[in-house]
Structure formats: C-alpha cells, structure tokens
Design a protein around this motif. Structure first.
Motif, PDB file in Angstrom:
ATOM      1  N   LYS A 156       0.845  -1.192   0.000  1.00  0.00           N
ATOM      2  CA  LYS A 156       0.000   0.000   0.000  1.00  0.00           C
ATOM      3  C   LYS A 156       0.882   1.244   0.000  1.00  0.00           C
ATOM      4  N   ARG A 157       0.477   2.253  -0.726  1.00  0.00           N
ATOM      5  CA  ARG A 157       1.308   3.440  -0.905  1.00  0.00           C
ATOM      6  C   ARG A 157       1.577   4.176   0.400  1.00  0.00           C
ATOM      7  N   ASP A 158       0.643   4.141   1.327  1.00  0.00           N
ATOM      8  CA  ASP A 158       0.812   4.873   2.580  1.00  0.00           C
ATOM      9  C   ASP A 158       1.363   3.992   3.698  1.00  0.00           C
ATOM     10  N   LEU A 159       1.884   2.824   3.342  1.00  0.00           N
ATOM     11  CA  LEU A 159       2.348   1.855   4.336  1.00  0.00           C
ATOM     12  C   LEU A 159       3.858   1.664   4.228  1.00  0.00           C
ATOM     13  N   THR A 160       4.568   1.931   5.321  1.00  0.00           N
ATOM     14  CA  THR A 160       6.008   1.672   5.324  1.00  0.00           C
ATOM     15  C   THR A 160       6.249   0.176   5.499  1.00  0.00           C
ATOM     16  N   GLU A 161       7.439  -0.273   5.155  1.00  0.00           N
ATOM     17  CA  GLU A 161       7.763  -1.685   5.326  1.00  0.00           C
ATOM     18  C   GLU A 161       7.725  -2.073   6.801  1.00  0.00           C
ATOM     19  N   ALA A 162       8.159  -1.173   7.678  1.00  0.00           N
ATOM     20  CA  ALA A 162       8.142  -1.462   9.115  1.00  0.00           C
ATOM     21  C   ALA A 162       6.720  -1.652   9.612  1.00  0.00           C
ATOM     22  N   ASP A 163       5.803  -0.805   9.163  1.00  0.00           N
ATOM     23  CA  ASP A 163       4.408  -0.948   9.564  1.00  0.00           C
ATOM     24  C   ASP A 163       3.791  -2.216   8.972  1.00  0.00           C
ATOM     25  N   ALA A 164       4.188  -2.549   7.751  1.00  0.00           N
ATOM     26  CA  ALA A 164       3.688  -3.776   7.118  1.00  0.00           C
ATOM     27  C   ALA A 164       4.130  -4.996   7.904  1.00  0.00           C
ATOM     28  N   VAL A 165       5.383  -5.001   8.359  1.00  0.00           N
ATOM     29  CA  VAL A 165       5.876  -6.115   9.177  1.00  0.00           C
ATOM     30  C   VAL A 165       5.068  -6.205  10.466  1.00  0.00           C
ATOM     31  N   ASP A 166       4.805  -5.065  11.097  1.00  0.00           N
ATOM     32  CA  ASP A 166       4.025  -5.065  12.340  1.00  0.00           C
ATOM     33  C   ASP A 166       2.639  -5.666  12.118  1.00  0.00           C
ATOM     34  N   ARG A 167       1.972  -5.261  11.041  1.00  0.00           N
ATOM     35  CA  ARG A 167       0.629  -5.786  10.766  1.00  0.00           C
ATOM     36  C   ARG A 167       0.672  -7.297  10.536  1.00  0.00           C
ATOM     37  N   ALA A 168       1.615  -7.744   9.722  1.00  0.00           N
ATOM     38  CA  ALA A 168       1.715  -9.179   9.434  1.00  0.00           C
ATOM     39  C   ALA A 168       2.076  -9.961  10.692  1.00  0.00           C
ATOM     40  N   TRP A 169       2.950  -9.403  11.506  1.00  0.00           N
ATOM     41  CA  TRP A 169       3.376 -10.072  12.739  1.00  0.00           C
ATOM     42  C   TRP A 169       2.210 -10.253  13.701  1.00  0.00           C
ATOM     43  N   MET A 170       1.380  -9.234  13.839  1.00  0.00           N
ATOM     44  CA  MET A 170       0.215  -9.339  14.732  1.00  0.00           C
ATOM     45  C   MET A 170      -0.781 -10.384  14.232  1.00  0.00           C
ATOM     46  N   LEU A 171      -0.995 -10.430  12.935  1.00  0.00           N
ATOM     47  CA  LEU A 171      -1.988 -11.341  12.372  1.00  0.00           C
ATOM     48  C   LEU A 171      -1.556 -12.796  12.424  1.00  0.00           C
TER      49      LEU A 171
END
Length: 212
Positions: A157-172
C-alpha cells in the motif's frame, strides 16, 4: 595424481559434529515429549536427560538452562512442520499475493504440527516466556525478509512503510490469532489459512497488485 587422503582430524571433527547434532535433537525430542505430558513447570532437566539417555551435565552443556532448552524447541517445532520445504517454496515465489498466501499456509502448518506443545506451553512460566519470545523473534525476522521482497516490487500500500507492514503481518500471524479462530470460533486450520491470506492481502497490498 591420486587425490590426497582425507585428514583423520577432519573426519573426527565431522563425526563429532554429527554426534553433537544428534544429541541436541535427542534432548529436544525428549523435552518436547515431557513438556506435552507433564507441562513446563513440572519437567526437570534431570527428567529430560533421563528420557534422552544422556547425563544432566550434557543437557546443561548443550543448552545452558531450561529456558534456553525451551527456546530451542521452537526450531524443532519448525522442522516438524517441514520448515525447509516451506522456505524453499517462499524463496521461489515472486508474486506478492502468492508470497502472502504461502506464508499463511506455512503459519497454519506450523500451528497444526505444534499445537500440542503450544497448548502445553501456555502455562505462565519463565520458560514459556522465553519460548514465546524466541518464536516471535524468528517470525518477525522471516516477515521482515518477505515484506522487503514484496516492497521491492512496489506492491505494498502506498501509505504503508515496510516497518508498519511487518508489524501488521506479525500481529496477524501470532498464536493467539490462530487459537481464537480454531479453538474460539471452531474454524478448521484450512479456513484459518484462507482467512489469514485474504486479510494479509487486504492489509498490506494495493488493490491493483495482481497474481500471476
């Protein structure tokens, strides 16, 4: 010219390494069986040593402590879920959606193969905390590598940093999410994997990312 003979020292070293690896596996297998049947708190290092057929001193020499022994079980659980096969599959995937779906299926496979140990480990103990910390760390490392690959394709997603993407995937992809779905909601592991893949795609990828 004839090839030089193998060095006796190298042969002995290789044999010792193989024996050490087997001893480590035997100890971890014994620990897994005892943790499942008696729980973390009731399992002693001496009991693990007896089950593995080694001395208590050997267990301490290999792992150092009961907490590190528990953390080492994470690697054994991964291998029980055919981790090498899943790593190979993830390495060959190039499409972002296929990568996420493969990781969702790997998450399902790991939890299914390790459910007995994970349920036994839900006691509130220092060993459980170390084991959970080790598993969470290894999962974050794997996700960081995968998200980096996906980010390089421009599919995040354009407004999503890689660090935030890792956080989201890690939580899920955590244990609690799996248990809430399967034990709490009665979902099958396959239904969980399908939902997880879909949710990861929704949370991480631009809607224009396509599957090839």
């Amino acid at each position: 010219m004839a090839a030089p003979a193998s060095s006796p020292r190298r042969y002995r070293s290789s044999r010792r390494e193989a024996q050490a690896a087997q001893t480590r596996t035997d100890i971890l297998t014994a620990a897994r069986e005892l943790f499942e049947s008696a729980g973390f708190a009731a399992t002693t290092i001496s009991a693990v040593a007896a089950r593995a057929g080694v001395s208590t001193q050997t267990v301490y020499a290999v792992f150092g402590s009961k907490a590190k022994l528990a953390a080492g079980m994470v690697e054994l659980m991964e291998e029980s879920a055919d981790a090498a096969q899943w790593r190979a599959r993830l390495d060959t995937e190039r499409d972002p959606r296929r990568i996420l779906r493969a990781f969702a299926e790997w998450t399902r496979a790991f939890f299914v193969a390790s459910k007995a140990q994970l349920m036994a480990a839900r006691e509130v103990t220092a060993e459980m905390e170390d084991m959970a910390r080790e598993g969470n760390s290894r999962r974050r490392e794997a996700l960081t590598e995968l998200i980096g690959r996906i980010g390089a394709t421009g599919a995040l997603k354009r407004d999503l940093t890689e660090a935030d993407a890792v956080d989201r995937a890690w939580m899920l992809t955590g244990l609690d999410t799996y248990l809430n779905a399967t034990a709490g909601c009665g979902w099958s592991p396959e239904r969980f994997a399908s939902w997880l893949a879909e949710t990861l795609e929704q949370q991480l990828l631009e809607s224009t990312a396509t599957t090839r």
